[in-house]
Design an enzyme around this catalytic site. Structure first.
Site, PDB file in Angstrom:
ATOM      1  N   THR A  72     -16.397  20.568   0.845  1.00 36.78           N
ATOM      2  CA  THR A  72     -15.295  19.698   0.420  1.00 36.78           C
ATOM      3  C   THR A  72     -14.324  19.481   1.570  1.00 36.78           C
ATOM      4  OG1 THR A  72     -15.506  20.478  -1.853  1.00 36.78           O
ATOM      5  CG2 THR A  72     -13.406  19.468  -1.250  1.00 36.78           C
ATOM      6  N   ASN A 151     -26.802  15.279  -4.698  1.00 31.44           N
ATOM      7  CA  ASN A 151     -26.845  16.602  -5.316  1.00 31.44           C
ATOM      8  C   ASN A 151     -27.317  16.578  -6.765  1.00 31.44           C
ATOM      9  OD1 ASN A 151     -24.176  15.246  -5.067  1.00 31.44           O
ATOM     10  ND2 ASN A 151     -23.602  16.685  -6.670  1.00 31.44           N
ATOM     11  N   GLN A 179     -26.492  19.088   0.802  1.00 32.42           N
ATOM     12  CA  GLN A 179     -27.700  19.452   0.043  1.00 32.42           C
ATOM     13  C   GLN A 179     -28.967  19.466   0.898  1.00 32.42           C
ATOM     14  OE1 GLN A 179     -28.011  20.547  -3.083  1.00 32.42           O
ATOM     15  NE2 GLN A 179     -25.887  20.291  -3.726  1.00 32.42           N
ATOM     16  N   SER A 199     -22.390  23.129   4.055  1.00 35.13           N
ATOM     17  CA  SER A 199     -21.763  24.188   3.269  1.00 35.13           C
ATOM     18  C   SER A 199     -22.698  25.381   3.193  1.00 35.13           C
ATOM     19  CB  SER A 199     -21.469  23.662   1.865  1.00 35.13           C
ATOM     20  OG  SER A 199     -20.908  24.675   1.087  1.00 35.13           O
ATOM     21  N   ALA A 200     -22.151  26.590   3.446  1.00 35.95           N
ATOM     22  CA  ALA A 200     -23.009  27.783   3.527  1.00 35.95           C
ATOM     23  C   ALA A 200     -23.591  28.196   2.181  1.00 35.95           C
ATOM     24  CB  ALA A 200     -22.200  28.945   4.124  1.00 35.95           C
ATOM     25  N   HIS A 201     -22.814  27.991   1.091  1.00 39.39           N
ATOM     26  CA  HIS A 201     -23.296  28.555  -0.185  1.00 39.39           C
ATOM     27  C   HIS A 201     -24.424  27.745  -0.818  1.00 39.39           C
ATOM     28  CE1 HIS A 201     -21.284  26.096  -3.477  1.00 39.39           C
ATOM     29  NE2 HIS A 201     -20.600  25.665  -2.438  1.00 39.39           N
ATOM     30  N   THR A 237      -6.590  31.391  10.837  1.00 37.81           N
ATOM     31  CA  THR A 237      -7.457  32.487  11.291  1.00 37.81           C
ATOM     32  C   THR A 237      -8.834  32.332  10.666  1.00 37.81           C
ATOM     33  OG1 THR A 237      -5.524  33.880  11.486  1.00 37.81           O
ATOM     34  CG2 THR A 237      -7.664  35.017  11.361  1.00 37.81           C
ATOM     35  N   CYS A 325     -19.405  20.738 -11.012  1.00 36.09           N
ATOM     36  CA  CYS A 325     -17.992  20.487 -11.277  1.00 36.09           C
ATOM     37  C   CYS A 325     -17.793  19.598 -12.487  1.00 36.09           C
ATOM     38  CB  CYS A 325     -17.320  19.871 -10.044  1.00 36.09           C
ATOM     39  SG  CYS A 325     -18.448  19.232  -8.857  1.00 36.09           S
TER      40      CYS A 325
HETATM   41  N1  PLP Z   1     -21.087  17.605  -1.116  1.00 36.00           N
HETATM   42  C1  PLP Z   1     -22.169  17.800  -1.875  1.00 36.00           C
HETATM   43  C2  PLP Z   1     -23.304  16.824  -1.798  1.00 36.00           C
HETATM   44  C3  PLP Z   1     -22.254  18.906  -2.717  1.00 36.00           C
HETATM   45  O1  PLP Z   1     -23.344  19.082  -3.467  1.00 36.00           O
HETATM   46  C4  PLP Z   1     -21.172  19.814  -2.755  1.00 36.00           C
HETATM   47  C5  PLP Z   1     -21.186  20.956  -3.690  1.00 36.00           C
HETATM   48  O2  PLP Z   1     -21.542  20.845  -4.838  1.00 36.00           O
HETATM   49  C6  PLP Z   1     -20.064  19.574  -1.924  1.00 36.00           C
HETATM   50  C7  PLP Z   1     -20.053  18.460  -1.111  1.00 36.00           C
HETATM   51  C8  PLP Z   1     -18.896  20.513  -1.894  1.00 36.00           C
HETATM   52  O3  PLP Z   1     -19.201  21.675  -1.169  1.00 36.00           O
HETATM   53  P1  PLP Z   1     -18.319  22.994  -1.330  1.00 36.00           P
HETATM   54  O4  PLP Z   1     -18.623  23.555  -2.677  1.00 36.00           O
HETATM   55  O5  PLP Z   1     -18.760  23.892  -0.218  1.00 36.00           O
HETATM   56  O6  PLP Z   1     -16.890  22.594  -1.179  1.00 36.00           O
END
Ligand code: PLP
Length: 388
Positions: A72, A151, A179, A199-201, A237, A325
């Protein structure tokens, strides 16, 4: 009851190897990377090592990677950063109507501040037409932002073509590759991206850390002001354990990606074919071929996605009705509506996203349980009665 986790696109469990690599950075090596004594510099060294790994994965240079708090922030940084840096040149942004909220809401925010945004429509499979991008360009266009893969429906966009159009027109191109990075090959340069979000997760790393690739020479206004971290592009930091974990996750992804993508695509197709065969009035959402190896998204007529989700949960199966979300909201997914689905079809959608620990037994279990759930719900469904 054993849990069957099929929501890897929402988030992936952190890989045990990643957790192990992160642990010392909470305690033994917990100096501030900006401190010049060796204890701080040890942490700094670990960040730089991770930066090198992330850069390597997308075939970029280390200096082109800025760590953020997630996808994000990377999206916000890219879009607002370019918009504000290029305001004197123009105020027009082109994006697609199926972007993640992190992109759509950032664009809406900018619209309220005087920018003009074109939201390109997509075809029935969720594909953006590169010719539409070309036609939308004006002399005021400063940024094009189109996601690498969606996604919700897994459609992989013609990014290299869009990147080429942007490059020829001399316009910055951003792609949200949250993704795809770590799942399919991503080469920032070949995609023509000046900016690319990660994004790492989503790749078995920790939550709360991500990165933005910024091609050398790209000027954008930072929106985190403060210290001089990240070469003055992102103050605060650094999240050292998170960044180290991201680096380890990327290293593992690089080793396992191609074999894993093949394994998942096979299981994905088993699930898609099984669902379409066993449950009538069901359609696949997203592109049949240009599709992430781990994404299954179907609309099942005459039932509510939420009801299917709750019944699956009772069987220990975790899935989603759209993006994580929006699962708690009753608004139908903007992505499914953009494909041309009716509100009812969009409400009757389910997303399964597969991952590292998904087995063929788990897929078999879904194929055993879901047709029964649908039959039960349809027997009670006012939607079906009004159809007959
Ligand atoms: N962009 C896409 C395509 C995503 O699937 C997501 C997470 O669902 C995000 C951005 C947001 O990433 P983060 O959860 O690391 O903020």
């Amino acid at each position: 009851m054993r849990r069957i986790y099929l929501d890897y696109a929402a988030t992936t469990p952190t890989h045990p190897e990643v957790v192990k690599t992160m642990l010392p950075y909470f305690s033994e090596v917990s100096g501030n990377p900006s401190s010049i004594y060796s204890y701080g510099q040890e942490a700094k060294g670990a960040i730089e090592e991770a930066r090198g790994k992330v850069a390597d994965l997308i075939r970029a240079q280390s200096e082109e990677i800025v760590f953020t708090s997630g996808g994000t922030e990377a999206d916000n940084f890219a879009i607002k950063g370019i918009a504000y840096a290029n305001e004197p040149k123009g105020n027009h942004i082109i994006t697609s109507s199926i972007e993640h909220h992190a992109v759509i809401e950032t664009c809406k925010f900018l619209e309220r501040r005087g920018f003009r945004v074109t939201y390109l429509s997509v075809d029935e499979y969720g594909l953006v037409d590169p010719d539409d991008v070309r036609r939308a360009i004006t002399d005021k266009t400063i940024l094009i932002s189109v996601m690498h893969a969606n996604n919700e429906i897994g459609t992989i966009e013609p990014i290299a073509e869009i990147g080429r159009i942007a490059r020829e027109a001399g316009i910055y191109f951003h792609t949200d590759a949250v993704q795809t990075v770590g799942h399919i090959p991503v080469n920032a340069d070949e995609l023509g991206a000046a900016l690319l979000s990660m994004s790492a997760h989503k790749l078995y790393g920790p939550k709360g850390v991500g990165a933005l690739y910024i091609r050398k020479g790209t000027k954008l206004i930072p929106f985190m002001h403060g210290g001089e971290q990240e070469r003055r592009r992102r103050a605060s930091t650094e999240n050292v354990p998170g960044i180290v974990g991201f680096g380890k996750a990327v290293e593992l992804a690089q080793q396992e990606m191609s074999e894993e993508a093949g394994r998942l695509a096979y299981l994905r197709d088993q699930l898609i074919n099984g669902l379409l065969e066993q449950i009538d009035h069901t359609r696949l959402n997203g592109h049949p071929v240009k599709r992430l190896p781990n994404n299954v998204n179907v609309s099942v007529d005459f039932v509510e996605g939420e009801s299917m989700l709750l019944n699956l949960d009772l069987e220990g199966i975790c899935a989603s009705t759209g993006s994580a979300c929006s699962s708690s909201s009753l608004e139908p997914s903007h992505v499914l509506l953009a494909l041309g689905l009716s509100h009812e079809q969009a409400h009757g959608s389910l997303r399964f996203s597969l991952g590292k620990w998904t087995t063929k037994e788990e897929i078999g279990r879904v194929l055993e349980v879901l047709p029964q759930i649908v039959a039960k719900l349809r027997a009670m469904s006012p939607l079906l009665k009004s159809h007959r």
